[in-house]
Design a protein around this motif. Structure first.
Motif, short mmCIF file in Angstrom:
data_model
loop_
_atom_site.label_atom_id
_atom_site.label_comp_id
_atom_site.label_asym_id
_atom_site.label_seq_id
_atom_site.Cartn_x
_atom_site.Cartn_y
_atom_site.Cartn_z
N ASP A 25 0.80 -1.22 0.00
CA ASP A 25 0.00 0.00 0.00
C ASP A 25 0.84 1.28 0.00
O ASP A 25 0.30 2.36 -0.23
N SER A 26 2.13 1.17 0.25
CA SER A 26 2.99 2.35 0.21
C SER A 26 2.94 3.04 -1.15
O SER A 26 3.10 4.26 -1.24
N LEU A 27 2.70 2.27 -2.19
CA LEU A 27 2.68 2.84 -3.53
C LEU A 27 1.44 3.69 -3.79
O LEU A 27 1.42 4.45 -4.75
N SER A 28 0.44 3.59 -2.93
CA SER A 28 -0.72 4.48 -3.10
C SER A 28 -0.34 5.93 -2.83
O SER A 28 -0.99 6.85 -3.33
N ASN A 29 0.72 6.15 -2.06
CA ASN A 29 1.21 7.49 -1.78
C ASN A 29 2.48 7.84 -2.55
O ASN A 29 2.91 8.98 -2.53
N CYS A 56 15.37 -5.02 1.74
CA CYS A 56 15.16 -3.69 1.19
C CYS A 56 13.92 -3.09 1.85
O CYS A 56 12.82 -3.64 1.74
N VAL A 57 14.11 -1.97 2.56
CA VAL A 57 13.02 -1.38 3.34
C VAL A 57 12.57 -0.02 2.81
O VAL A 57 11.50 0.46 3.18
N GLY A 58 13.38 0.62 1.94
CA GLY A 58 13.00 1.94 1.48
C GLY A 58 13.76 2.40 0.26
O GLY A 58 14.72 1.76 -0.18
N GLU A 77 5.52 -0.75 3.11
CA GLU A 77 4.35 -0.78 3.97
C GLU A 77 4.63 -1.36 5.37
O GLU A 77 4.27 -0.78 6.38
N ASN A 78 5.28 -2.50 5.44
CA ASN A 78 5.49 -3.17 6.73
C ASN A 78 6.60 -2.56 7.57
O ASN A 78 6.86 -3.02 8.68
N GLY A 83 11.56 4.32 11.71
CA GLY A 83 12.70 5.21 11.60
C GLY A 83 13.40 5.22 10.25
O GLY A 83 14.34 6.00 10.04
N TYR A 84 12.95 4.39 9.32
CA TYR A 84 13.62 4.34 8.02
C TYR A 84 13.40 5.61 7.20
O TYR A 84 14.29 6.04 6.47
N GLY A 85 12.24 6.22 7.36
CA GLY A 85 11.99 7.49 6.67
C GLY A 85 12.99 8.55 7.11
O GLY A 85 13.48 9.33 6.28
#
Length: 135
Positions: A25-29, A56-58, A77-78, A83-85
């Motif tokens: 769902d991260s791709l919706s944003n 791979c987280v981000g 999403e998961n 803190g990865y952002g």
């Protein structure tokens, strides 16, 4: 933590494709690649994938468009809220001196709060989106 700098190589395209296919769902944003070829990375000031323990987280990029630098970020999403952002934002904002722009959906409150933490302010808006800038 490690970074994989992206290029227009087949390996980079494959890793980026895997990330995009696995982001849920991260791709919706994060819709950057909906209208662009993966080859666009060759025009980026920088683009990378973030790995934690070989997962791979981000993803993050700085994209030059005419006289502007645009920031793009996506955390799988998961892995949101871990803190990865912040890690990706540190890497991107510390690598460029000068103005950086980004667009964000108004409903994406967690992203807006992250961007404000890095001194981005709303420059303009549409019905659904803010354009934010850090000078």
């Amino acid at each position: 933590m490690r970074y994989h700098n992206l290029s227009s190589s087949e390996k980079s395209k494959s890793l980026l494709t895997d990330f995009l296919n696995d982001s849920g769902d991260s791709l919706s944003n994060f819709r950057y690649y909906e209208t662009r070829s993966l080859d666009v990375v060759k025009n980026h000031v920088m683009s990378f994938l973030l790995y934690d323990c070989n997962i791979c987280v981000g993803y993050g990029h700085l994209d030059r468009e005419e006289d502007n630098i645009w920031l793009g970020i996506c955390v799988k999403e998961n892995y949101i809220g871990m803190g990865y952002g912040n890690i990706i934002m540190n890497q991107l904002t510390n690598s460029h001196v000068g103005s950086i722009l980004l667009s964000v959906d108004k409903v994406n409150k967690s992203a807006i709060n992250l961007y404000k933490k890095y001194n981005f302010v709303v420059k303009s808006e549409t019905e659904d989106t803010y354009i934010m800038e850090r000078k």
